[in-house]
Design a protein around this motif. Structure first.
Motif, PDB file in Angstrom:
ATOM      1  N   ALA A   1      43.572  61.737  68.089  1.00  0.00           N
ATOM      2  CA  ALA A   1      44.854  61.554  68.766  1.00  0.00           C
ATOM      3  C   ALA A   1      44.939  60.240  69.526  1.00  0.00           C
ATOM      4  CB  ALA A   1      45.086  62.721  69.724  1.00  0.00           C
ATOM      5  N   GLY A   2      43.800  59.585  69.760  1.00  0.00           N
ATOM      6  CA  GLY A   2      43.813  58.342  70.512  1.00  0.00           C
ATOM      7  C   GLY A   2      43.855  58.543  72.011  1.00  0.00           C
ATOM      8  N   VAL A   3      43.417  59.736  72.476  1.00  0.00           N
ATOM      9  CA  VAL A   3      43.317  60.021  73.905  1.00  0.00           C
ATOM     10  C   VAL A   3      41.915  60.557  74.171  1.00  0.00           C
ATOM     11  CG1 VAL A   3      45.783  60.480  74.142  1.00  0.00           C
ATOM     12  CG2 VAL A   3      44.221  62.373  73.651  1.00  0.00           C
ATOM     13  N   ALA A   4      41.579  60.715  75.452  1.00  0.00           N
ATOM     14  CA  ALA A   4      40.223  61.166  75.767  1.00  0.00           C
ATOM     15  C   ALA A   4      39.974  62.597  75.316  1.00  0.00           C
ATOM     16  CB  ALA A   4      39.973  61.029  77.275  1.00  0.00           C
ATOM     17  N   ARG A   5      40.908  63.500  75.589  1.00  0.00           N
ATOM     18  CA  ARG A   5      40.740  64.922  75.267  1.00  0.00           C
ATOM     19  C   ARG A   5      42.072  65.465  74.763  1.00  0.00           C
ATOM     20  NH1 ARG A   5      36.445  63.195  75.920  1.00  0.00           N
ATOM     21  NH2 ARG A   5      34.655  64.032  77.108  1.00  0.00           N
TER      22      ARG A   5
END
Length: 267
Positions: free
Chosen positions: A254-258
């Motif tokens: 997703a391109g996010v941390a979590r």
């Protein structure tokens, strides 16, 4: 219901990391953010723990934190899910654990349909019960878990109750909108509900949408940890480490941390 989810979690006690890894950015597929312009959802799962184990609980915590109204609905009470515990006792234990998990993520209430754990059968009885709940709660969004045969990683085959519940949920959403299907529901004062916008199924191999849960993993882990006796029956689980691991892999895509990934279905 026991858990054999693909390659499994390396954070079950006694298990080993069997080579699961996050996809590299070059391997990652393009996933879109889930639309959050809605106010009311019904989260449906075959068993207590299903929403929490796959990280969906963290997404529920995000949404209740935004002021959204979320009710949980368990199709069974998970009475066949603890090998060392008789079903009559497990039914009570797991009912209480799910209520604790729902409280941890801010859900308004938990309802139970009381279908038999491990023997869930697709058919009119299940569709009618689900359509009744959809008409009663009138959600804009339905939320559930993966019902596909396979998991996103590994070679495990999905639980039969999961594979039954998903198609029944999709079909019941259509039934709930049709006044001529299960007309006895209208006679009970539950008229058709045509306000459903979409359905989300967490941790599906066909996921193309995501929710950023970086600030809500603590609530998700608390909800998972609420299933203490169930998890003990699996040999124990580090809830924080498990969800961070799974959400980290999803976050790579997703391109996010979590993140939590969802398959989105519309009618």
């Amino acid at each position: 219901s026991s858990r054999f989810r693909g390659a499994g979690s390396p954070f079950l006690r006694g298990s080993a990391d069997v080579g699961v890894r996050a996809r590299s950015k070059s391997e990652a597929c393009c996933v879109k953010v889930v639309d959050e312009d809605w106010e009311r959802a019904l989260a449906i799962a075959p068993h207590p723990d299903d929403l929490e184990y796959d990280g969906v609980g963290a997404a529920l915590a995000r949404w209740t934190g935004q002021g959204k109204q979320i009710t949980e609905l368990m199709v069974t009470r998970g009475e066949a899910g603890i090998d060392s515990m008789e079903p009559d006792r497990a039914r009570k234990v797991r009912t209480g654990e799910q209520r604790g998990a729902a409280e941890a993520v801010g859900a308004r209430a938990v309802d139970f349909l009381d279908h038999p754990d491990g023997e869930l059968a697709y058919g009119s009885a299940l569709r009618r019960d689900l359509a009744r709940a959809i008409r009663r709660h009138r959600p804009e969004v339905l939320i559930s878990i993966n019902f596909r045969d396979e998991w996103p990683r590994g070679t495990g085959f999905n639980h039969p109750d999961h594979r039954v519940a998903g198609p029944a949920i999709v079909d019941a959403a259509r039934d709930a909108a049709n006044r001529w299907v299960f007309p006895e529901l209208a006679a009970d004062g539950l008229g058709p509900w045509q306000g459903l916008r979409f359905m989300l199924f967490g941790n599906s191999p066909r996921a193309a949408h995501f929710v950023d849960v970086g600030e809500h993993l603590g609530a998700g882990a608390a909800a998972l940890a609420a299933h203490g006796e169930y998890l003990a029956g699996l040999g124990g689980l580090d809830a924080d480490a498990h969800l961070n691991y799974e959400a980290g892999i999803a976050g790579e895509q997703a391109g996010v941390a979590r993140a939590v990934l969802f398959e989105l279905i519309t009618l």
